[in-house]
Design a protein around this motif. Structure first.
Motif, PDB file in Angstrom:
ATOM      1  N   SER A 177       0.782  -1.153   0.038  1.00 10.10           N
ATOM      2  CA  SER A 177      -0.023   0.143   0.100  1.00 10.10           C
ATOM      3  C   SER A 177       0.891   1.359  -0.045  1.00 10.10           C
ATOM      4  CB  SER A 177      -1.052  -0.046   1.246  1.00 10.10           C
ATOM      5  OG  SER A 177      -0.101  -0.037   2.326  1.00 10.10           O
ATOM      6  N   VAL A 178       2.102   1.285   0.608  1.00  5.95           N
ATOM      7  CA  VAL A 178       2.876   2.358   0.566  1.00  5.95           C
ATOM      8  C   VAL A 178       3.565   2.470  -0.851  1.00  5.95           C
ATOM      9  CG1 VAL A 178       5.142   3.329   1.537  1.00  5.95           C
ATOM     10  CG2 VAL A 178       3.207   2.249   3.096  1.00  5.95           C
ATOM     11  N   ARG A 189       0.961   6.283  -7.470  1.00  2.00           N
ATOM     12  CA  ARG A 189      -0.058   7.133  -7.664  1.00  2.00           C
ATOM     13  C   ARG A 189       0.312   8.608  -7.537  1.00  2.00           C
ATOM     14  NH1 ARG A 189      -2.808   4.027  -4.032  1.00  2.00           N
ATOM     15  NH2 ARG A 189      -2.464   5.741  -2.257  1.00  2.00           N
ATOM     16  N   SER A 190       1.264   9.129  -6.855  1.00  2.00           N
ATOM     17  CA  SER A 190       1.869  10.107  -6.774  1.00  2.00           C
ATOM     18  C   SER A 190       2.975  10.557  -7.529  1.00  2.00           C
ATOM     19  CB  SER A 190       2.273  10.657  -5.354  1.00  2.00           C
ATOM     20  OG  SER A 190       1.018  10.685  -4.406  1.00  2.00           O
ATOM     21  N   ASN A 191       3.266   9.640  -8.518  1.00  2.00           N
ATOM     22  CA  ASN A 191       4.397  10.079  -9.517  1.00  2.00           C
ATOM     23  C   ASN A 191       5.734   9.837  -9.174  1.00  2.00           C
ATOM     24  OD1 ASN A 191       2.362  10.850 -11.792  1.00  2.00           O
ATOM     25  ND2 ASN A 191       1.676  12.583 -10.510  1.00  2.00           N
ATOM     26  N   THR A 217       7.815  12.267 -11.660  1.00  2.00           N
ATOM     27  CA  THR A 217       7.453  12.491 -13.318  1.00  2.00           C
ATOM     28  C   THR A 217       6.072  13.265 -13.383  1.00  2.00           C
ATOM     29  OG1 THR A 217       6.580  10.222 -13.181  1.00  2.00           O
ATOM     30  CG2 THR A 217       8.589  10.360 -13.871  1.00  2.00           C
ATOM     31  N   GLY A 218       5.347  13.623 -12.248  1.00  2.00           N
ATOM     32  CA  GLY A 218       4.159  14.599 -12.402  1.00  2.00           C
ATOM     33  C   GLY A 218       4.437  16.094 -12.634  1.00  2.00           C
ATOM     34  N   VAL A 232       0.851  11.814  -0.752  1.00  2.00           N
ATOM     35  CA  VAL A 232       1.570  10.993  -0.149  1.00  2.00           C
ATOM     36  C   VAL A 232       1.265  11.220   1.385  1.00  2.00           C
ATOM     37  CG1 VAL A 232       3.577   9.863   0.274  1.00  2.00           C
ATOM     38  CG2 VAL A 232       3.158  10.527  -2.020  1.00  2.00           C
ATOM     39  N   ALA A 233       1.663  12.339   1.873  1.00  2.00           N
ATOM     40  CA  ALA A 233       1.497  12.798   3.388  1.00  2.00           C
ATOM     41  C   ALA A 233       0.029  12.311   3.877  1.00  2.00           C
ATOM     42  CB  ALA A 233       2.054  13.882   3.632  1.00  2.00           C
TER      43      ALA A 233
END
Length: 115
Positions: free
Chosen positions: A29-30, A36-38, A60-61, A71-72
């Motif tokens: 999951s981490v 998901r956050s590039n 890369t986002g 993420v946080a």
């Protein structure tokens, strides 16, 4: 265009074995939250003589600050940080842990790149 990030933090001497063990099996999951956050090509190296953890990754986002907030805010990542932050000593004055207003890891200036 991607951004490369390099960060350091100090590992507490009594946590070396546990830190390596937990990172041998990072929670899926981490890893999914990072993806998901590039964040890609993430690695952490350890320099034992100075107890330095050196992390590098590619972003890369297009919204670095926003993706870092995402993420946080991830619940599983917060749970992961509760485990790993206790094994680390931040170099940043006033830092209280990962995902807070004051950065936990120190971001390093890139002074050379060869591609």
């Amino acid at each position: 265009m991607s951004k490369r990030v390099c960060q350091i933090i100090k590992l507490k001497p009594e946590a070396e074995a546990e830190y390596k063990a937990i990172h041998a099996n990072v929670w899926p999951s981490v890893l999914a939250a990072l993806k998901r956050s590039n964040i890609t090509d993430y690695s952490i190296h350890y320099y034992q003589p100075l107890r330095l953890l050196i992390a590098t990754f590619k972003y890369t986002g297009t919204d670095y600050e926003g993706d870092m907030r995402t993420v946080a805010e991830d619940e599983e990542t917060k749970r992961w940080w509760k485990v790993t932050d206790g094994m680390q000593e931040s170099f940043v004055e006033g830092a209280e842990g990962s995902g807070k207003a004051i950065p936990w890891w120190t971001e390093l200036e890139e002074v050379f790149r060869f591609e």
